[in-house]
Design a protein around this motif. Sequence first.
Motif, mmCIF file in Angstrom:
data_model
loop_
_atom_site.group_PDB
_atom_site.id
_atom_site.type_symbol
_atom_site.label_atom_id
_atom_site.label_comp_id
_atom_site.label_asym_id
_atom_site.label_seq_id
_atom_site.Cartn_x
_atom_site.Cartn_y
_atom_site.Cartn_z
ATOM 1 N N ALA A 40 0.835 -1.200 0.000
ATOM 2 C CA ALA A 40 0.000 0.000 0.000
ATOM 3 C C ALA A 40 0.868 1.248 0.000
ATOM 4 C CB ALA A 40 -0.909 0.011 1.233
ATOM 5 N N ALA A 41 0.485 2.223 -0.805
ATOM 6 C CA ALA A 41 1.108 3.548 -0.850
ATOM 7 C C ALA A 41 0.204 4.418 -1.709
ATOM 8 C CB ALA A 41 2.523 3.480 -1.416
ATOM 9 N N ARG A 42 0.503 5.715 -1.763
ATOM 10 C CA ARG A 42 -0.336 6.618 -2.559
ATOM 11 C C ARG A 42 0.016 6.579 -4.041
ATOM 12 N NH1 ARG A 42 0.752 12.087 0.597
ATOM 13 N NH2 ARG A 42 2.831 11.149 0.447
ATOM 14 N N ASP A 43 1.263 6.284 -4.372
ATOM 15 C CA ASP A 43 1.737 6.328 -5.757
ATOM 16 C C ASP A 43 1.406 5.013 -6.460
ATOM 17 O OD1 ASP A 43 3.215 6.382 -8.148
ATOM 18 O OD2 ASP A 43 4.763 7.651 -7.262
ATOM 19 N N SER A 44 0.350 5.005 -7.240
ATOM 20 C CA SER A 44 -0.104 3.766 -7.884
ATOM 21 C C SER A 44 0.911 3.255 -8.905
ATOM 22 C CB SER A 44 -1.469 3.982 -8.552
ATOM 23 O OG SER A 44 -1.405 5.021 -9.500
ATOM 24 N N ASP A 45 1.571 4.150 -9.615
ATOM 25 C CA ASP A 45 2.568 3.720 -10.606
ATOM 26 C C ASP A 45 3.738 3.022 -9.922
ATOM 27 O OD1 ASP A 45 1.060 4.745 -12.682
ATOM 28 O OD2 ASP A 45 2.140 6.654 -12.748
ATOM 29 N N ALA A 46 4.221 3.610 -8.841
ATOM 30 C CA ALA A 46 5.337 2.994 -8.113
ATOM 31 C C ALA A 46 4.918 1.653 -7.515
ATOM 32 C CB ALA A 46 5.823 3.933 -7.017
ATOM 33 N N LEU A 47 3.698 1.578 -7.005
ATOM 34 C CA LEU A 47 3.195 0.317 -6.463
ATOM 35 C C LEU A 47 3.161 -0.767 -7.526
ATOM 36 C CD1 LEU A 47 0.156 1.119 -4.127
ATOM 37 C CD2 LEU A 47 2.276 -0.022 -3.487
#
Length: 345
Positions: A40-47
């Motif tokens: 989980a994190a805010r940056d969907s691309d990085a995830l």
Amino acid sequence: MTIRLKKLSSQVVVITGATSGIGLTTARMAAGKDAKLVLAARDSDALDKLAAELRAGGREALAVPTDVGLQEEVQALGRAAIKRFGRIDSWINNAGVSIFGRYRDVPLEDQHKLFQTNFWGVVHGSLTAMELMGENGGAIINLGSELSERAVPLQGMYSASKHAVKGFTDSLRMEVEKDGLPISVTLIKPAAIDTMFVPHARNYMKNEPELPAPLYAPEVVAEAILYAAEHQQRDIFVGGAAKMVSMEGHGVPRVLDKVMNLMMFRQQRKDQPSAPDRSDALYQPNGLELRQRQGGHENPVLERSAYTYLTTRGKPLALSLLVGGALLAAWKMSAPQAAPATHDA
């Protein structure tokens, strides 16, 4: 109440703040131990990139974009984990951000946002995990800080948020125990760590912020986190420096006030001016994800902590050393005293 934590190779692990620093290091290390991961994190691309990286290595990973400050998104994270894997064995509340500057210079809006992530993110994650783990049990692991024990200037609201995390975690543990739930609740308290902490932090100082020595590698924290996922622990100090700060803060708080006033205003600032277009991750990702370390510090980074090892994996050895030290001290006190030697201090 019997708590039985599984080996990581048999666990489903939720990690917030998974795309940078401690969270990223923990995710990669847990994947290396064959854990199934919910990232989980805010940056969907990085995830998505991280999940793809782990899957390419033959691991199972689910990416769930999440702002931990929003309860509904954290609850959705939990539901996604259950839908994909059927259970949650460890939940690691790692997401966090800091602000450098004096209170008078930091807008209240920013201070509220920091607390929303650092404190309420831990609350949302812990309560969601407790509900979903239920009678099956597992481990809730919250990231505090050495600043959970002792505040510092120029990171005042960060210190306050980590104090709050400690208070919440300690009280949650008591309620879990009172209800007889087979859930381990651990607070991790790291010293300063070489991560993207500084580049992600908002800065209200004229100069670029810095973390004072000593600094430890994020792998030291990740190892402590994953140890707590397999072994019930109340809390773990990461780095002997963190334990020392705690002891000094409780033992000689007024002296430490004076020392910090002398040192911490200078040690948390670099010589270089802060760039006018400096980015940060307080409100949104700043494009510095998928980096475990910051690097470029003037002081060396410690790759290991003997103190943390001895207080976790090395308990028999630590006990032997403590007993041996006590016996030696007792022998010296009972032995005849020779005339003191003189020497230069």
